[in-house]
Scaffold this active site. Structure first.
Site, mmCIF file in Angstrom:
data_model
loop_
_atom_site.group_PDB
_atom_site.id
_atom_site.type_symbol
_atom_site.label_atom_id
_atom_site.label_comp_id
_atom_site.label_asym_id
_atom_site.label_seq_id
_atom_site.Cartn_x
_atom_site.Cartn_y
_atom_site.Cartn_z
ATOM 1 N N GLU A 1 -11.336 0.765 -1.255
ATOM 2 C CA GLU A 1 -11.807 1.637 -0.563
ATOM 3 C C GLU A 1 -12.235 2.872 -1.097
ATOM 4 O O GLU A 1 -12.583 2.478 -2.530
ATOM 5 C CB GLU A 1 -10.575 2.267 -0.481
ATOM 6 C CG GLU A 1 -9.083 1.741 0.549
ATOM 7 C CD GLU A 1 -7.849 3.028 0.040
ATOM 8 O OE1 GLU A 1 -7.743 4.120 0.115
ATOM 9 O OE2 GLU A 1 -6.454 2.437 0.252
ATOM 10 N N PHE B 1 -11.006 10.751 6.840
ATOM 11 C CA PHE B 1 -11.724 10.078 6.686
ATOM 12 C C PHE B 1 -13.027 8.597 7.603
ATOM 13 O O PHE B 1 -13.266 8.041 7.402
ATOM 14 C CB PHE B 1 -10.836 9.241 4.867
ATOM 15 C CG PHE B 1 -10.696 9.981 4.021
ATOM 16 C CD1 PHE B 1 -12.189 9.825 2.644
ATOM 17 C CD2 PHE B 1 -10.068 10.868 3.931
ATOM 18 C CE1 PHE B 1 -11.961 10.651 1.530
ATOM 19 C CE2 PHE B 1 -9.927 11.547 3.089
ATOM 20 C CZ PHE B 1 -10.519 11.634 1.789
ATOM 21 N N TYR C 1 -12.972 6.648 -5.478
ATOM 22 C CA TYR C 1 -13.197 7.554 -4.609
ATOM 23 C C TYR C 1 -13.940 8.481 -5.566
ATOM 24 O O TYR C 1 -14.800 9.503 -5.249
ATOM 25 C CB TYR C 1 -12.273 8.497 -3.764
ATOM 26 C CG TYR C 1 -11.654 7.858 -2.893
ATOM 27 C CD1 TYR C 1 -11.665 8.289 -1.471
ATOM 28 C CD2 TYR C 1 -10.341 6.913 -2.876
ATOM 29 C CE1 TYR C 1 -11.675 6.948 -0.282
ATOM 30 C CE2 TYR C 1 -10.054 5.611 -2.165
ATOM 31 C CZ TYR C 1 -10.753 6.345 -0.286
ATOM 32 O OH TYR C 1 -9.845 5.678 0.338
ATOM 33 N N TRP D 1 -13.709 3.575 3.908
ATOM 34 C CA TRP D 1 -12.114 3.961 3.931
ATOM 35 C C TRP D 1 -12.727 5.341 4.716
ATOM 36 O O TRP D 1 -13.510 6.134 4.543
ATOM 37 C CB TRP D 1 -11.149 4.786 2.939
ATOM 38 C CG TRP D 1 -9.684 5.041 3.065
ATOM 39 C CD1 TRP D 1 -9.826 6.515 3.125
ATOM 40 C CD2 TRP D 1 -8.472 3.798 3.798
ATOM 41 N NE1 TRP D 1 -8.492 7.130 4.033
ATOM 42 C CE2 TRP D 1 -7.755 5.555 3.516
ATOM 43 C CE3 TRP D 1 -8.067 3.047 3.502
ATOM 44 C CZ2 TRP D 1 -6.344 5.699 4.046
ATOM 45 C CZ3 TRP D 1 -6.653 2.229 3.869
ATOM 46 C CH2 TRP D 1 -6.609 3.439 4.371
ATOM 47 N N HIS E 1 1.176 -1.280 -0.116
ATOM 48 C CA HIS E 1 -0.328 0.229 0.344
ATOM 49 C C HIS E 1 1.167 1.468 -0.342
ATOM 50 O O HIS E 1 0.843 1.888 1.320
ATOM 51 C CB HIS E 1 -1.055 0.125 1.190
ATOM 52 C CG HIS E 1 -2.186 0.478 0.977
ATOM 53 N ND1 HIS E 1 -3.020 0.706 0.766
ATOM 54 C CD2 HIS E 1 -1.872 2.532 1.691
ATOM 55 C CE1 HIS E 1 -3.806 2.046 0.967
ATOM 56 N NE2 HIS E 1 -3.836 2.688 0.999
ATOM 57 N N PHE F 1 -1.815 10.406 2.125
ATOM 58 C CA PHE F 1 -0.961 10.558 1.504
ATOM 59 C C PHE F 1 -1.349 11.629 0.759
ATOM 60 O O PHE F 1 -0.211 12.502 0.723
ATOM 61 C CB PHE F 1 -0.966 9.219 0.060
ATOM 62 C CG PHE F 1 -0.716 8.539 0.980
ATOM 63 C CD1 PHE F 1 0.485 8.162 1.388
ATOM 64 C CD2 PHE F 1 -1.730 6.703 0.931
ATOM 65 C CE1 PHE F 1 1.097 6.789 2.020
ATOM 66 C CE2 PHE F 1 -0.716 5.509 1.792
ATOM 67 C CZ PHE F 1 0.340 5.937 2.310
#
Length: 368
Positions: free
Chosen positions: A259, A322, A193, A306, A128, A314
């Protein structure tokens, strides 16, 4: 039944109206959807990743990752590091109790600490973004031809559109490599997302651009502006389109959405806010689309919010949160607290409807 109606001389118009009525009662309204309406064995969870959540950056023999180097050289948003972050390395027992109380089926995390926690099903992400710095130095990281795409895994080669746009920068697979990678996956896991808009290939502005990257190759319009300046589009229908694309073009593989979530931007990172109704509505809208996709034949098997906790992001460091559960990043103890979205998710996982009426108290669910 319609044949019997015709045999008894029922007028054609009435038969048509009855047919419409029969079809119209099949779909369930969004408010009536519960987790029992999803396929048997469907997994609901929440996620994080090791670098973003665990802290303990220099404990127990841990060595730097590329993100340690990146943040310590001052390149992250506002100069933050994840040396402590939510400190899950020292709070994992407390966090597992929160997960259990919320009713999560599973916790999706990445491996940088080799702990498989009993009591909740682990869904492990092997990589990840926190690539060991030594592998970046030795192999060039993700620019190495040894590497994560879908088309080769199904068809044994990159798609023609990538060949035409990326050219010689795209690795060439040998016959043996093609045969080895084709069909070499068990399921597809992806993060979702937002959508990014692209330019038409007929109006190619960047064909002569000297430096190209992933976004330039894909003709994406202003990706950094979309993300950093708040021009993000997150329509739930986009998830349905993606699931349909996998179904139609890649043989309908088993899919996990690893996510999906909504961030908010408090004035200060230590602001404690229990009410995050926008996040609850966001998750409800996406779960409704996910439900419809499974009804339409998608082999989706799991969904992970997520994130379980607030973490080091990041792109945004600690400026966007979140988490279903909040973390006071300014407190030495990294105090956890349960937001209203976590209470809603817990209620849904226990069998309540997707869009339940609020209880009189305004906080209808408890996390044990």
């Amino acid at each position: 039944m319609l044949r019997r109606l015709r045999a008894h001389g029922t007028p054609p118009l009435l038969i048509a109206l009855l047919a419409v009525a029969f079809v119209g009662v099949v779909p369930r309204s969004a408010s009536a959807i519960t987790r029992r309406d999803f396929p048997e064995g469907f997994v609901f969870g929440a996620g994080s990743s090791a670098f973003q959540v665990e802290g303990a950056a220099a404990e127990d023999g841990r060595t730097p990752s590329i993100w340690d180097t990146f943040t310590h050289e001052g390149y992250s948003f506002d100069g933050s590091t994840a040396d402590v972050s939510a400190d899950q390395y020292h709070h994992y027992k407390e966090d597992v109790k929160l997960m259990h109380g919320m009713g999560l089926d599973a916790y999706r995390f990445s491996i940088a600490w080799p702990r498989l926690i009993p009591g909740i099903q682990p869904h492990v992400t092997i990589y990840h973004f926190d690539l060991p710095q030594v592998l970046q130095d030795e192999y060039g990281g993700l620019l190495s031809p040894r590497f994560m795409f879908m088309h080769p895994l199904v068809y044994g080669d990159y798609p023609p559109v990538m060949r035409s746009r990326v050219g010689e920068r795209l690795p060439r697979l040998s016959v043996e490599e093609s045969a080895r990678v084709r069909g070499s996956f068990d399921f597809v896991g992806f993060n979702h997302y937002l959508i990014l808009r692209i330019r038409s290939s007929e109006n190619e502005e960047d064909s002569s651009q000297k430096y190209k990257d992933y976004y330039v190759d894909a003709a994406v319009q202003n990706p950094l502006l979309a993300i950093t300046e708040g021009r993000i589009e997150s329509p739930p229908w986009a998830l349905g389109k993606l699931l349909d694309h996998l179904k139609v073009n890649y043989g309908n593989p088993p899919v996990f959405i690893h996510e999906n979530g909504l961030g908010d931007s408090p004035g200060t990172q230590s602001t404690i806010e229990y009410d995050d109704e926008d996040r609850t509505r966001f998750l409800q809208d996406y779960l409704e689309v996910l439900y419809q996709s499974t009804r339409n034949g998608s082999d989706a098997r799991g969904y992970f919010v997520w994130s379980f906790l607030d973490v080091f992001e990041f792109l945004f460091a600690y400026k966007q949160r979140f988490g279903l559960c909040g973390v006071d990043m300014d407190a030495a103890a990294r105090t956890r607290y349960v937001r209203s979205s976590a209470r809603w998710y817990a209620g849904f996982l226990r069998g309540s409807e997707l869009r339940p009426p609020l209880a009189r108290s305004g906080r209808p669910y408890d996390v044990a």
